[in-house]
Scaffold this motif. Structure first.
Motif, PDB file in Angstrom:
ATOM      1  N   SER A 200       5.993   8.316  11.741  1.00 43.32           N
ATOM      2  CA  SER A 200       6.669   7.417  12.673  1.00 43.32           C
ATOM      3  C   SER A 200       6.025   6.046  12.644  1.00 43.32           C
ATOM      4  O   SER A 200       4.920   5.868  12.120  1.00 43.32           O
ATOM      5  CB  SER A 200       6.607   7.989  14.094  1.00 43.32           C
ATOM      6  OG  SER A 200       5.255   8.087  14.521  1.00 43.32           O
ATOM      7  N   ARG A 201       6.722   5.059  13.241  1.00 42.80           N
ATOM      8  CA  ARG A 201       6.165   3.704  13.312  1.00 42.80           C
ATOM      9  C   ARG A 201       4.862   3.686  14.101  1.00 42.80           C
ATOM     10  O   ARG A 201       3.949   2.920  13.782  1.00 42.80           O
ATOM     11  CB  ARG A 201       7.172   2.756  13.974  1.00 42.80           C
ATOM     12  CG  ARG A 201       8.446   2.541  13.174  1.00 42.80           C
ATOM     13  CD  ARG A 201       9.288   1.433  13.787  1.00 42.80           C
ATOM     14  NE  ARG A 201       9.695   1.769  15.148  1.00 42.80           N
ATOM     15  CZ  ARG A 201      10.270   0.912  15.994  1.00 42.80           C
ATOM     16  NH1 ARG A 201      10.479  -0.319  15.612  1.00 42.80           N
ATOM     17  NH2 ARG A 201      10.623   1.285  17.207  1.00 42.80           N
ATOM     18  N   GLU A 202       4.771   4.545  15.139  1.00 44.64           N
ATOM     19  CA  GLU A 202       3.550   4.571  15.944  1.00 44.64           C
ATOM     20  C   GLU A 202       2.353   5.040  15.123  1.00 44.64           C
ATOM     21  O   GLU A 202       1.243   4.530  15.287  1.00 44.64           O
ATOM     22  CB  GLU A 202       3.734   5.498  17.162  1.00 44.64           C
ATOM     23  CG  GLU A 202       4.727   4.992  18.199  1.00 44.64           C
ATOM     24  CD  GLU A 202       6.171   5.301  17.826  1.00 44.64           C
ATOM     25  OE1 GLU A 202       6.391   5.833  16.723  1.00 44.64           O
ATOM     26  OE2 GLU A 202       7.074   4.997  18.626  1.00 44.64           O
ATOM     27  N   GLU A 203       2.549   5.995  14.229  1.00 39.04           N
ATOM     28  CA  GLU A 203       1.445   6.501  13.397  1.00 39.04           C
ATOM     29  C   GLU A 203       0.934   5.440  12.436  1.00 39.04           C
ATOM     30  O   GLU A 203      -0.231   5.443  12.052  1.00 39.04           O
ATOM     31  CB  GLU A 203       1.893   7.730  12.615  1.00 39.04           C
ATOM     32  CG  GLU A 203       2.158   8.955  13.475  1.00 39.04           C
ATOM     33  CD  GLU A 203       2.614  10.140  12.642  1.00 39.04           C
ATOM     34  OE1 GLU A 203       1.755  10.798  12.040  1.00 39.04           O
ATOM     35  OE2 GLU A 203       3.833  10.386  12.586  1.00 39.04           O
ATOM     36  N   LEU A 204       1.827   4.514  12.021  1.00 38.51           N
ATOM     37  CA  LEU A 204       1.428   3.482  11.060  1.00 38.51           C
ATOM     38  C   LEU A 204       0.887   2.232  11.736  1.00 38.51           C
ATOM     39  O   LEU A 204       0.438   1.314  11.058  1.00 38.51           O
ATOM     40  CB  LEU A 204       2.627   3.089  10.186  1.00 38.51           C
ATOM     41  CG  LEU A 204       3.163   4.189   9.259  1.00 38.51           C
ATOM     42  CD1 LEU A 204       4.319   3.651   8.446  1.00 38.51           C
ATOM     43  CD2 LEU A 204       2.087   4.717   8.338  1.00 38.51           C
ATOM     44  N   ALA A 205       0.965   2.163  13.086  1.00 42.16           N
ATOM     45  CA  ALA A 205       0.479   0.975  13.795  1.00 42.16           C
ATOM     46  C   ALA A 205      -1.004   0.769  13.512  1.00 42.16           C
ATOM     47  O   ALA A 205      -1.815   1.660  13.684  1.00 42.16           O
ATOM     48  CB  ALA A 205       0.721   1.125  15.297  1.00 42.16           C
ATOM     49  N   GLY A 206      -1.360  -0.440  13.059  1.00 40.48           N
ATOM     50  CA  GLY A 206      -2.744  -0.753  12.713  1.00 40.48           C
ATOM     51  C   GLY A 206      -3.152  -0.316  11.331  1.00 40.48           C
ATOM     52  O   GLY A 206      -4.182  -0.741  10.829  1.00 40.48           O
ATOM     53  N   LEU A 207      -2.352   0.549  10.678  1.00 38.91           N
ATOM     54  CA  LEU A 207      -2.681   1.028   9.334  1.00 38.91           C
ATOM     55  C   LEU A 207      -2.045   0.140   8.270  1.00 38.91           C
ATOM     56  O   LEU A 207      -2.681  -0.226   7.285  1.00 38.91           O
ATOM     57  CB  LEU A 207      -2.207   2.472   9.169  1.00 38.91           C
ATOM     58  CG  LEU A 207      -2.643   3.202   7.895  1.00 38.91           C
ATOM     59  CD1 LEU A 207      -4.149   3.365   7.882  1.00 38.91           C
ATOM     60  CD2 LEU A 207      -1.966   4.552   7.794  1.00 38.91           C
ATOM     61  N   ILE A 208      -0.775  -0.214   8.484  1.00 39.10           N
ATOM     62  CA  ILE A 208      -0.070  -1.099   7.559  1.00 39.10           C
ATOM     63  C   ILE A 208       0.562  -2.219   8.373  1.00 39.10           C
ATOM     64  O   ILE A 208       1.292  -1.959   9.331  1.00 39.10           O
ATOM     65  CB  ILE A 208       1.016  -0.333   6.772  1.00 39.10           C
ATOM     66  CG1 ILE A 208       0.376   0.764   5.914  1.00 39.10           C
ATOM     67  CG2 ILE A 208       1.812  -1.291   5.893  1.00 39.10           C
ATOM     68  CD1 ILE A 208       1.385   1.585   5.138  1.00 39.10           C
ATOM     69  N   ARG A 209       0.276  -3.443   7.986  1.00 38.16           N
ATOM     70  CA  ARG A 209       0.832  -4.597   8.690  1.00 38.16           C
ATOM     71  C   ARG A 209       1.718  -5.396   7.739  1.00 38.16           C
ATOM     72  O   ARG A 209       1.412  -5.514   6.558  1.00 38.16           O
ATOM     73  CB  ARG A 209      -0.279  -5.502   9.219  1.00 38.16           C
ATOM     74  CG  ARG A 209      -1.142  -4.855  10.290  1.00 38.16           C
ATOM     75  CD  ARG A 209      -2.146  -5.856  10.840  1.00 38.16           C
ATOM     76  NE  ARG A 209      -2.916  -5.314  11.934  1.00 38.16           N
ATOM     77  CZ  ARG A 209      -4.014  -4.605  11.794  1.00 38.16           C
ATOM     78  NH1 ARG A 209      -4.476  -4.361  10.570  1.00 38.16           N
ATOM     79  NH2 ARG A 209      -4.669  -4.155  12.823  1.00 38.16           N
ATOM     80  N   PRO A 210       2.820  -5.970   8.254  1.00 35.69           N
ATOM     81  CA  PRO A 210       3.667  -6.796   7.385  1.00 35.69           C
ATOM     82  C   PRO A 210       2.951  -8.075   6.979  1.00 35.69           C
ATOM     83  O   PRO A 210       2.121  -8.602   7.722  1.00 35.69           O
ATOM     84  CB  PRO A 210       4.897  -7.083   8.270  1.00 35.69           C
ATOM     85  CG  PRO A 210       4.433  -6.875   9.668  1.00 35.69           C
ATOM     86  CD  PRO A 210       3.357  -5.839   9.618  1.00 35.69           C
ATOM     87  N   MET A 211       3.257  -8.574   5.768  1.00 33.17           N
ATOM     88  CA  MET A 211       2.680  -9.826   5.250  1.00 33.17           C
ATOM     89  C   MET A 211       3.815 -10.677   4.700  1.00 33.17           C
ATOM     90  O   MET A 211       4.642 -10.188   3.931  1.00 33.17           O
ATOM     91  CB  MET A 211       1.668  -9.546   4.126  1.00 33.17           C
ATOM     92  CG  MET A 211       0.399  -8.881   4.561  1.00 33.17           C
ATOM     93  SD  MET A 211      -0.627  -8.418   3.125  1.00 33.17           S
ATOM     94  CE  MET A 211      -0.685  -9.965   2.218  1.00 33.17           C
ATOM     95  N   ARG A 212       3.835 -11.961   5.082  1.00 33.54           N
ATOM     96  CA  ARG A 212       4.850 -12.867   4.558  1.00 33.54           C
ATOM     97  C   ARG A 212       4.227 -14.238   4.342  1.00 33.54           C
ATOM     98  O   ARG A 212       3.257 -14.605   4.983  1.00 33.54           O
ATOM     99  CB  ARG A 212       6.037 -12.994   5.535  1.00 33.54           C
ATOM    100  CG  ARG A 212       6.839 -11.700   5.684  1.00 33.54           C
ATOM    101  CD  ARG A 212       8.109 -11.917   6.456  1.00 33.54           C
ATOM    102  NE  ARG A 212       8.855 -10.687   6.637  1.00 33.54           N
ATOM    103  CZ  ARG A 212      10.026 -10.589   7.243  1.00 33.54           C
ATOM    104  NH1 ARG A 212      10.603 -11.678   7.719  1.00 33.54           N
ATOM    105  NH2 ARG A 212      10.639  -9.431   7.366  1.00 33.54           N
TER     106      ARG A 212
END
Length: 669
Positions: A200-212
């Motif tokens: 889920s999105r909650e599990e990935l919070a802090g693990l993968i962040r968007p970059m642009r």
């Protein structure tokens, strides 16, 4: 206990659409005001509440999906009145949970009720996303057109994309999150990488962040459900007893699903395009409860791992990926045809897992027939597959089947008891109590003494700790001073090296000045190579003035540009150990700047100091200039004779042309 922030929301008007918002935090209610949809979204993103409570999601209308996509990952949208088809009014729910109500037509009152009911765990969370996220890693900007520089830049960007993909892959593996990865290789790097992460999105919070905005972009796309789901906030719904099954999964754009029971009979075959992990989970749950989830490839894809973990089932992976011939043979043995390759692969995986377990399952059937538990074969088999041994599994099932023994509640006539044994027992216990009390007093005294000893030892430990602390502080202070000394020594060495270099430069300048003042010899300013960097060094260290004579050790590689620079500097002459390149000779010859080889002038050189006898240099320059003067005069004379000859030839041609014209005129006459 973690504090929870809840926003209660209710519609004020439809056109334009406005909302009343009331917050609940730590039991305190606060009216936040009136918001448009855009301002409400911005407000929720800034405050990041745990729950946004609303009486019905239909109030959001066509903006529902957009609203759900804009919520922070940790924020839940809750419909407090229940899931569709089972909704109740806010007033009835408030009465049931002891909440006083006022004006039912006041939007702020409705928003308050929503917040209070959600704080008591009432309502259903609106589920818009699957437990699945797609992460795409690509280059951040176009490479454009160009030559070698653009090629180097493109390769660099592809290497950066590869490094970012490897970094994310490593993070997911360390976090033990299943995923599948597709990459596109380019220039020994990666042009793109796409992760399908089963979390889920909650599990990935802090693990993968968007970059642009840089050379590499990372974009995160949650997978939306085809239809909204609703999950209760509080408590769990009863789960019906389900049949134990073996499930084979073939992931991909088209997902294949096959289910067989523990006797090897096929229960379901299904395939569907773009089927997310949540849909697969729901489809399998309706069939039964998987005790084994199987795949036909090794290693297992992350999609299949996620399904197995969701059901807490064993994962079956073949020692090596099944070949097409082996899959077709398995289907021939089953005597069944399938609609497509995906169903074939899923069924082959499930049946392969069954064949691996078949001897054990047949042995269980035989033992259960002997014990008279054949009706509970599925339960025993499922327990054995989950890790219990056969005896434990049969015992667990037998205990479930054993009827409860009812207690005999009829009154029984009892004879009057004999009290003498009880009185004797009481006297024995009284003596025992007295003895224990004495022992207790003695033990209390021992405890007091032990406490005094402990206190004395604790004081000694405290003194020792203080001594150790002071020692550690001294050692740290000493270590800091040692490091400071090392830094100062390094700075001193660097300063000495600079002073030594400046001293050598000063000695060289003084020598050149002495020689120049004496007038017996001409000092030469020495360059190792004829280059721009060396020229800048000479100008910085000793200066380069008009009339200076330069000595170059190796002029190879020099060109017209630096020769023209020397001409502009108005040097008097150039002396080299090796011959000058032809372009430099041409420039110096045209500018009448003399150049010689060192062997012609008998140059004396020691380290970075060189001189030449003034008389020798003057004579060489005079001879060279005289020779160049004669060459120039000869060249001019040759040019003049050439012009006269060209004029004579042109005049001869003109006279011949006129004679021809006169001859033609006489013939015509």
């Amino acid at each position: 206990m973690r504090l929870i922030l809840i926003f209660g929301v209710d519609v004020i008007s439809e056109n334009p659409k406005k909302f009343a918002v009331v917050s609940w935090f730590n039991g305190k209610l606060e009216r936040k005001g009136e918001f448009t949809l855009y301002r409400l979204i911005r407000f929720i993103q800034s405050k990041r509440p745990d729950i946004v409570a609303i009486d019905s999601v239909t109030e959001l209308g066509d903006d529902l999906r957009r609203f759900l996509r804009s919520l922070p990952p940790e924020t839940k949208l809750v419909q407090v009145t229940g899931k569709p088809g089972e909704q109740r009014s806010l007033q009835s729910l408030a009465k049931e949970h002891g909440i006083r109500t006022a004006d039912r037509f006041d939007p702020y009152e409705e928003a308050k009720l929503c917040a209070l009911l959600a704080s008591k765990g009432v309502g259903y969370e609106v589920l818009a996303f699957e437990d699945e996220v797609i992460v795409k890693v690509t280059r951040g900007r176009s490479h454009g057109k160009g030559g070698w520089s653009q090629d180097r830049y493109r390769k660099r960007v592809h290497n950066l994309v590869r490094d970012k993909v490897r970094e994310l892959e490593d993070r997911l593996r360390r976090a033990d999150i299943p995923f599948d990865l597709e990459t596109e290789e380019r220039d020994y790097g990666l042009a793109r990488g796409e992760f399908r992460i089963y979390a889920s999105r909650e599990e990935l919070a802090g693990l993968i962040r968007p970059m642009r905005g840089g050379d590499v972009e990372v974009r995160i796309y949650p997978v939306e459900r085809a239809e909204l789901g609703f999950a209760p906030l509080k408590g769990e719904e009863a789960v019906k007893e389900r049949k134990s099954i073996i499930v084979g999964i073939d992931p991909g754009i088209t997902v294949g699903i096959a289910a067989i029971d523990l006797n090897g009979r096929i229960i379901a075959l299904h395939s569907e395009r773009n089927m997310p992990v949540g849909e697969v989970f729901r489809f399998v749950s309706e069939i039964g409860h998987p005790v084994i989830v199987a795949t036909d490839v090794s290693p297992a894809p992350g999609f299949v791992e996620k399904i197995a973990r969701s059901f807490k089932a064993n994962l079956f992976v073949p020692r090596e990926s099944l070949r097409i011939e082996e899959k077709n043979e398995l289907l021939r043995n089953l005597g069944i045809t399938v609609d497509d390759d995906h169903q074939r692969d899923a069924l082959a995986a499930a049946y392969k897992a069954y064949l691996r377990l078949k001897p054990k399952l047949e042995h269980i059937d035989a033992r259960l027939r002997e014990a008279g538990l054949s009706k509970k074969a599925d339960e025993v088999k499922a327990l054995v597959i989950q890790g219990y041994n056969l005896g434990e599994a049969m015992q667990m099932v037998s205990l479930r089947e054993r009827p409860k023994v009812e207690e005999n509640r009829d009154e029984q006539v009892r004879e009057a008891p004999d009290l003498e044994p009880y009185l004797r027992r009481i006297r024995e216990l009284e003596k025992r109590i007295e003895m224990l009390e004495n022992e207790n007093r003695e033990l209390r005294e021992i405890i007091k003494e032990q406490r005094r000893t402990i206190g004395r030892l604790e004081r000694r430990i405290a003194d020792y700790d203080e001594e150790v602390r002071r020692k550690v502080l001294r050692e740290r202070e000493l270590e800091a001073k040692v490091k400071r000394i090392e830094v100062l020594e390094r700075q001193l060495r660097e300063a000495k090296a600079v002073i030594e270099r400046l001293g050598r430069d000063l000695v060289q300048v003084k020598r050149m000045n002495v020689v120049e003042i004496r007038g017996s010899a001409v000092p030469l300013k020495v360059m190792e190579v004829l280059s721009w960097r060396e020229l800048e060094r000479i100008e910085r260290e000793v200066g380069l003035r008009r009339g200076d004579v330069l000595f170059v050790v190796n002029p190879a590689g020099a060109g017209r540009a630096i020769a023209e620079e020397l001409v502009e500097k108005r040097i008097r002459a150039l002396i080299t150990e090796k011959p000058l390149p032809e372009p430099v000779k041409v420039v110096l010859r045209e500018a009448h700047v003399p150049f010689f080889l060192s062997e012609e002038l008998d140059v004396k050189r020691v380290d970075e100091f060189a001189v030449v006898e003034r008389e020798t240099l003057e004579n060489a320059i005079a001879e060279l200039m005289e020779r160049w003067k004669k060459e120039d005069e000869e060249r001019k004379a040759e040019r003049l004779l050439q012009l006269v000859e060209e004029y004579r030839l042109e005049r001869k041609k003109e006279l011949m042309r006129k004679a021809e014209e006169e001859k033609e005129e006489r013939q015509k006459a």
